[in-house]
Design a protein around this motif. Structure first.
Motif, mmCIF file in Angstrom:
data_model
loop_
_atom_site.group_PDB
_atom_site.id
_atom_site.type_symbol
_atom_site.label_atom_id
_atom_site.label_comp_id
_atom_site.label_asym_id
_atom_site.label_seq_id
_atom_site.Cartn_x
_atom_site.Cartn_y
_atom_site.Cartn_z
ATOM 1 N N ASP A 257 -4.383 27.980 -15.456
ATOM 2 C CA ASP A 257 -3.541 28.614 -14.445
ATOM 3 C C ASP A 257 -2.298 27.767 -14.172
ATOM 4 O O ASP A 257 -1.211 28.302 -13.888
ATOM 5 C CB ASP A 257 -4.326 28.814 -13.148
ATOM 6 C CG ASP A 257 -5.350 29.925 -13.265
ATOM 7 O OD1 ASP A 257 -5.265 30.706 -14.233
ATOM 8 O OD2 ASP A 257 -6.250 30.000 -12.397
ATOM 9 N N ASN A 258 -2.424 26.447 -14.249
ATOM 10 C CA ASN A 258 -1.279 25.563 -14.041
ATOM 11 C C ASN A 258 -0.214 25.787 -15.110
ATOM 12 O O ASN A 258 0.992 25.822 -14.813
ATOM 13 C CB ASN A 258 -1.757 24.107 -14.064
ATOM 14 C CG ASN A 258 -0.663 23.128 -13.703
ATOM 15 O OD1 ASN A 258 0.035 23.288 -12.712
ATOM 16 N ND2 ASN A 258 -0.509 22.095 -14.528
ATOM 17 N N LEU A 259 -0.652 25.974 -16.366
ATOM 18 C CA LEU A 259 0.290 26.257 -17.452
ATOM 19 C C LEU A 259 1.003 27.585 -17.217
ATOM 20 O O LEU A 259 2.230 27.689 -17.378
ATOM 21 C CB LEU A 259 -0.446 26.293 -18.799
ATOM 22 C CG LEU A 259 -1.058 24.974 -19.283
ATOM 23 C CD1 LEU A 259 -1.876 25.216 -20.548
ATOM 24 C CD2 LEU A 259 0.034 23.949 -19.549
ATOM 25 N N GLU A 260 0.248 28.600 -16.842
ATOM 26 C CA GLU A 260 0.824 29.927 -16.617
ATOM 27 C C GLU A 260 1.828 29.900 -15.462
ATOM 28 O O GLU A 260 2.929 30.462 -15.560
ATOM 29 C CB GLU A 260 -0.293 30.934 -16.323
ATOM 30 C CG GLU A 260 0.196 32.364 -16.113
ATOM 31 C CD GLU A 260 -0.942 33.332 -15.856
ATOM 32 O OE1 GLU A 260 -0.662 34.471 -15.428
ATOM 33 O OE2 GLU A 260 -2.112 32.949 -16.069
ATOM 34 N N GLN A 261 1.451 29.221 -14.375
ATOM 35 C CA GLN A 261 2.340 29.133 -13.212
ATOM 36 C C GLN A 261 3.626 28.378 -13.566
ATOM 37 O O GLN A 261 4.720 28.757 -13.155
ATOM 38 C CB GLN A 261 1.611 28.427 -12.067
ATOM 39 C CG GLN A 261 2.439 28.173 -10.834
ATOM 40 C CD GLN A 261 2.685 29.435 -10.010
ATOM 41 O OE1 GLN A 261 2.232 30.523 -10.361
ATOM 42 N NE2 GLN A 261 3.420 29.288 -8.917
ATOM 43 N N THR A 262 3.502 27.308 -14.343
ATOM 44 C CA THR A 262 4.676 26.520 -14.732
ATOM 45 C C THR A 262 5.639 27.363 -15.548
ATOM 46 O O THR A 262 6.863 27.341 -15.302
ATOM 47 C CB THR A 262 4.247 25.281 -15.548
ATOM 48 O OG1 THR A 262 3.416 24.449 -14.732
ATOM 49 C CG2 THR A 262 5.449 24.493 -16.025
ATOM 50 N N ALA A 263 5.127 28.120 -16.503
ATOM 51 C CA ALA A 263 5.984 28.970 -17.334
ATOM 52 C C ALA A 263 6.721 30.001 -16.487
ATOM 53 O O ALA A 263 7.920 30.267 -16.701
ATOM 54 C CB ALA A 263 5.147 29.656 -18.413
#
Length: 510
Positions: free
Chosen positions: A125-131
């Motif tokens: 989820d952290n990767l998705e939010q960052t993108a």
């Protein structure tokens, strides 16, 4: 006089490295530091004169006052890129846009401690939010740097994945952050090397282990081309890596130029005045002792060859060399200091003066210019009539406006004046200036309250350095009253400066 470069040099002299200054954001997070919009503008202008490439002007999400300050900086139309710090929230990016910044630093967690314990999310989820955040900022034409918070304690495979995700989403660069000053140069080099293979990488280091500069240089060696710094090393806990130290290290050791080095000292003084954080005397580059010599051996060597005991000339960073007086001062230092004040003495007299200076230093006294000149007058038998003498001083405070009245003897003529100020010392200084008139124009270069004894009969020692017509003199005075100690020291310094000029004073009302 840069060091000799070797084939094994890890940072090539043709490297392009830029500095990002975060004094106005991370530096302001140091305990007790709070900058007004006017102070942020003054520091930003000083950073611009120094040629800093990126200025992080603050964190727009802090509040309306902070946004006003950031907007004041962006309105300056600087050559430097002006940015705002943003948490991993679209709302923070919107607030930054209101300030008309050129770019944003989006901080996202990178270690499991921060991902799970602080933010309460998962790696995926952290990767998705960052993108999503990067894409949103780029859609609004912002320059974007993603900071992987706590990167020095992150799993390196995941840190690489976070960097790849950020850059693929459109980020201009990814920042390796040693957020808590946790790591050493070997790990920093490994992490940044892996990140640099992916794309442009920055380094953000702290000095908790005293390794701020070491880690910054390790990052540059590994491929980082932008280093986050603060002036004077301000910041949370032990502070961020100091801008002036990174700049001179890259220049002197690796012949890599990042900014206008001669602006560093004035920049450091500007930040010190604005924040109220005094510069440690032994601080590299900008500390009072960095180019000050007291030891007889060092002073003698420096007078013979100014490169003997200095890695680079003080003028390189906007400084001047200074010879200090104390128990270690030898004849060469005494002679040179006397010559600076226009005092002549033969070899026997210089030897006697040096012995007296050593005796004074042995008693734990800091020996000032005034002490030396008084000793010289006693040894040489050269009597001197005072130009300015303090006859009486009255100061009051506690009311709406602190006031002071003063009576001076100036070239044998009595002068009386009064003044007001922000406090009794300021009021008394105003009165002195009023009494002396325009011909006594002098700059107060430094003012230190050096020691206060305990108890109700406490004694304070005030040391001042004043300059006039390319001359300066340091005087220290001890009194039970800080106002009297301050004024006595200033009057004595002015007396020495005016006597050196050997010209009569104009009437006070000129």
């Amino acid at each position: 006089m840069p060091v000799t470069h070797s084939p094994e040099q890890t940072i090539a002299s043709d490297r392009t490295v830029r500095l990002l200054d975060t004094t106005l954001r991370d530096g302001e997070q140091a305990p007790g530091v709070s900058l007004s919009p006017d102070e942020k503008v003054e520091i930003a202008r000083s950073l611009e004169r120094a040629g800093v490439s990126v200025i992080e002007a603050g964190s727009a999400c802090t509040g309306a006052g902070e946004r006003q300050a950031i907007s004041r900086v962006t309105d300056l139309d600087l050559d430097a890129r002006v940015t705002s710090f943003c948490r991993g929230m679209k709302g923070d990016i919107d607030l930054a846009l209101e300030c008309d910044v050129d770019g944003v630093h989006i901080v996202v967690p990178s270690s499991d401690r921060h991902i799970e314990g602080k933010v309460g999310t998962s790696r995926e989820d952290n990767l998705e939010q960052t993108a999503e955040l990067v894409a949103y900022a780029k859609d609004h034409d912002l320059w974007v740097e993603v900071i992987g918070e706590d990167g020095s304690r992150a799993d390196l495979d995941y840190l690489e994945e976070l960097a790849e995700t950020s850059l693929e989403a459109g980020a201009d660069r990814f920042c390796f952050a040693d957020t808590v000053g946790h790591t050493g140069p070997e790990h920093t080099h490994e992490a940044v090397s892996r990140l640099a293979d992916i794309g442009p990488v920055s380094a953000h280091t702290h000095d908790d282990l005293g390794l701020g500069v070491t880690n910054a240089l390790a990052a540059v060696s590994a491929g980082a081309d932008l280093v986050h710094c603060t002036v004077d090393g301000l910041g949370e806990r032990a502070g961020n890596v100091a801008l002036e130290e990174v700049a001179i290290a890259l220049s002197h050791v690796y012949d890599v130029e990042t900014l206008e080095l001669e602006e560093l000292y004035e920049l450091a003084q500007t930040v010190s005045r604005a924040t109220g954080v005094q510069l440690p005397p032994n601080k590299a580059v900008i500390g009072e002792n960095a180019f000050t010599h007291e030891s007889g051996i060092h002073t003698d060597g420096t007078l013979k060859d100014d490169k003997m005991y200095e890695p680079y000339a003080p003028e390189t960073v906007g400084r001047e060399r200074r010879l200090a007086l104390g128990k270690h001062t030898g004849r060469a230092g005494v002679k040179a200091t006397l010559e600076e004040h226009g005092v002549e003495a033969d070899d026997d007299e210089i030897a006697a003066i040096a012995d007296r200076v050593t005796e004074l230093g042995d008693r734990g006294r800091r020996v000032t210019d005034a002490d030396l000149l008084a000793i010289a007058e006693d040894v040489t038998g050269e009597d001197r009539d005072r130009v300015v003498d303090l006859l009486d001083l009255t100061a009051t405070s506690g009311g709406a406006v602190p006031t002071a009245s003063i009576r001076l003897a100036v070239d044998g003529e009595e002068r009386v004046a009064s003044g007001t100020g922000s406090g009794p010392v300021d009021a008394a200084v105003s009165a002195v200036r009023e009494a002396l008139g325009s011909m006594a124009d002098a700059e107060l270069e430094s003012y230190h309250v050096d020691a206060v004894t305990g108890g109700t009969d406490a004694v304070v020692t005030v040391e001042v350095t004043m300059g006039r017509n390319d001359r300066s003199v340091t005087v220290a005075r001890s009194e039970a009253d800080i106002t009297r100690a301050s004024v006595t020291a200033m009057v004595d310094a002015l007396d020495r400066l005016l006597a050196a000029d050997q010209q009569p004073l104009a009437p006070a009302d000129d």
